[in-house]
Each structure stands twice: as C-alpha cells, then as structure tokens.
Design a protein around this motif. Sequence first.
Motif, mmCIF file in Angstrom:
data_model
loop_
_atom_site.group_PDB
_atom_site.id
_atom_site.type_symbol
_atom_site.label_atom_id
_atom_site.label_comp_id
_atom_site.label_asym_id
_atom_site.label_seq_id
_atom_site.Cartn_x
_atom_site.Cartn_y
_atom_site.Cartn_z
ATOM 1 N N ARG A 47 0.829 -1.209 0.000
ATOM 2 C CA ARG A 47 0.000 0.000 0.000
ATOM 3 C C ARG A 47 0.859 1.253 0.000
ATOM 4 O O ARG A 47 0.574 2.214 -0.731
ATOM 5 C CB ARG A 47 -0.904 -0.015 1.242
ATOM 6 C CG ARG A 47 -1.919 1.133 1.289
ATOM 7 C CD ARG A 47 -2.483 1.282 2.680
ATOM 8 N NE ARG A 47 -1.448 1.734 3.613
ATOM 9 C CZ ARG A 47 -1.543 1.623 4.940
ATOM 10 N NH1 ARG A 47 -2.577 1.039 5.497
ATOM 11 N NH2 ARG A 47 -0.566 2.084 5.709
ATOM 12 N N SER A 48 1.925 1.241 0.784
ATOM 13 C CA SER A 48 2.803 2.409 0.858
ATOM 14 C C SER A 48 3.474 2.692 -0.485
ATOM 15 O O SER A 48 3.630 3.854 -0.874
ATOM 16 C CB SER A 48 3.861 2.203 1.945
ATOM 17 O OG SER A 48 3.262 2.101 3.220
ATOM 18 N N GLU A 51 0.852 4.272 -2.647
ATOM 19 C CA GLU A 51 0.550 5.638 -2.214
ATOM 20 C C GLU A 51 1.653 6.614 -2.621
ATOM 21 O O GLU A 51 1.389 7.778 -2.919
ATOM 22 C CB GLU A 51 0.380 5.676 -0.697
ATOM 23 C CG GLU A 51 -0.900 5.045 -0.199
ATOM 24 C CD GLU A 51 -0.977 5.004 1.320
ATOM 25 O OE1 GLU A 51 -2.100 4.895 1.844
ATOM 26 O OE2 GLU A 51 0.084 5.075 1.986
ATOM 27 N N THR A 54 2.399 7.502 -8.246
ATOM 28 C CA THR A 54 1.145 7.512 -9.005
ATOM 29 C C THR A 54 1.119 6.464 -10.108
ATOM 30 O O THR A 54 0.047 6.096 -10.588
ATOM 31 C CB THR A 54 0.891 8.898 -9.623
ATOM 32 O OG1 THR A 54 2.013 9.250 -10.457
ATOM 33 C CG2 THR A 54 0.710 9.950 -8.553
ATOM 34 N N HIS A 84 -8.823 0.099 0.105
ATOM 35 C CA HIS A 84 -7.940 1.245 -0.123
ATOM 36 C C HIS A 84 -7.993 1.621 -1.602
ATOM 37 O O HIS A 84 -7.989 0.751 -2.476
ATOM 38 C CB HIS A 84 -6.502 0.893 0.272
ATOM 39 C CG HIS A 84 -5.589 2.072 0.263
ATOM 40 N ND1 HIS A 84 -4.996 2.545 -0.900
ATOM 41 C CD2 HIS A 84 -5.162 2.887 1.256
ATOM 42 C CE1 HIS A 84 -4.250 3.587 -0.618
ATOM 43 N NE2 HIS A 84 -4.322 3.819 0.685
ATOM 44 N N ARG A 86 -5.910 2.588 -3.766
ATOM 45 C CA ARG A 86 -4.816 2.169 -4.645
ATOM 46 C C ARG A 86 -4.707 0.653 -4.761
ATOM 47 O O ARG A 86 -3.852 0.155 -5.491
ATOM 48 C CB ARG A 86 -3.478 2.727 -4.128
ATOM 49 C CG ARG A 86 -3.426 4.238 -3.997
ATOM 50 C CD ARG A 86 -3.579 4.937 -5.320
ATOM 51 N NE ARG A 86 -2.475 4.664 -6.228
ATOM 52 C CZ ARG A 86 -2.419 5.103 -7.484
ATOM 53 N NH1 ARG A 86 -3.436 5.805 -7.984
ATOM 54 N NH2 ARG A 86 -1.389 4.822 -8.250
ATOM 55 N N ASN A 263 -7.774 10.954 -10.857
ATOM 56 C CA ASN A 263 -6.534 11.696 -10.796
ATOM 57 C C ASN A 263 -6.428 12.685 -11.940
ATOM 58 O O ASN A 263 -5.963 13.803 -11.767
ATOM 59 C CB ASN A 263 -5.345 10.726 -10.834
ATOM 60 C CG ASN A 263 -4.033 11.440 -10.592
ATOM 61 O OD1 ASN A 263 -3.884 12.189 -9.628
ATOM 62 N ND2 ASN A 263 -3.062 11.200 -11.465
#
Length: 269
Positions: A47-48, A51, A54, A84, A86, A263
Amino acid sequence: MLVDSHCHLDFPDFQSRLPEVLSAAAAAGVGRMVTISTHVARYETYRSLAEAHTSVFCTVGTHPHNAALEPDVPAERIVDLSRHPRCVAIGEAGLDYHYDKSPRDVQQRVFRTHIEAAREAGLPLVVHARNADEDMIRILSDEMGRGRFDAVLHCFSSGEKLAQVGVELGLYVSFSGILTFRNSEEIRRIAASVPHHRLLVETDAPYLAPVPHRGKTNEPAFVAHTARVLAEVIGASPEAVAELTTANFYRLFSKAAAADAENGRALAS
C-alpha cells in the motif's frame, strides 16, 4: 502506454534503486505497474508503494508458497484491506505444485478464500498456477458455478487446456518474459489462440527477464520486450499491442481506471 500488470517492487532486488527502476519504466513507455502481494501480513508495504508513486497500484493476498504461513486469513479481512483506493485486485493466490512449499490442501483452501474475497469485493483475482492444471481447472469451474468473479491467469506457463477453460470462464491470460524464450514455442502458440481482448503482459519482476535481458534482474521497463514478441505472435504492431493490452488492463482492473480518471480530473482542476 504499456502496463506491467504484475511485478514485485517490494522485493530486495529493488530496495536501493526503486527511483531508477521507475524512471527506466517511464522511459520505456511503461506508465502503470501493479505491485503484487505475496503476504497479507505485508500489505502495508504494498500500500505504501502505491501511495508514494502515481504509476503504481497494489493488490492484497497470499501467494500459494505462503499459504501455510497465512492459512486462516478470512475473506472479510482481505476485502477490508482491498478497500484502499490504490488496491486494485485480490491476490496473487492459487496453486503451485512445482515447489509444494505449502501443503496442497492448504493451498486449495486458501485459494478458495481468495476467490470468495474477489467475488465479495468486486475486484479481479490474480491467479498463480504452476504444475496444477487439473486442480486449477476444477476449482475455477466449481467456484465460477457458485458465483461469477473476474480473474487473470498470470505469467501463463501452463497447458493449452487451462488457457481454453480460462477463456471460456471469462478470464484474462497474462504473458511474461517466458513468451520470449527460445524454447517457448508452445506458450507462443497458446498466446496466439487467446482472444485479443483477453490478453495482458507483465514482467513478474524481478523474475523471468525477457530476451535480450534473460538471466538478469527483471524490471518493469522490460515488459516492452514481451509486448514486442506478443505483437509478432498475434500479427500486430507493437503500438497496437500496447494499446490493446492497456485497454484490457483497464477493463479488468476497473478500479485502476477509475483512480486514473479521478486523478486526471484532479490534475485538470
């Protein structure tokens, strides 16, 4: 634009040079990558990464090698983590009878849990299949009868029958650097038989670097070589294959399409 639909950016091979790897991918026209989960317990790492960049999305799931380490993660937990923005898919999960790092019955049970999670979350399942064609066909067919779910047979290296059944069930088929290997005539023949709207490309980096980088550490930029060989196999231009596989990616990974659209709106406002 090309999409590397399956890579492992969290692996130690990329730890010290991730900016360089992402820059090389962009230079090669690889605009999106999906970094794939192998342990639910490591989800924060995936996840990091997503995040922070992009161009990167992530998944959540347990690789069959690790099924015995995470045998009882409930579908509800996987679904909860997948919310989440993403996180665009469930997996990778499936069956690997080549190494048998987890007992086969545990692999099968964990695989079915991931199918349940994909169905409940409305996200595609990233399927790992190696030397397990008959059980894979049986489980996919059985579970599809229980309720529809979307999926991709990633890094396809199985037999023709699994590819045929997968397509009949509505699955996508993704090809890696294996497609470029000299002794992969059967895989190229199978790729030629897959309907064009079901084709994806990937690296499975850091593994399986395509020719002309075979034997080196694979990275997302190298998916361009696989796409070039796929173009030869299906009788299309590399540009057409890039357009085709990217459209297929966004159709299957619809959450990624929605995120990119959002986005784009944010950038335009």
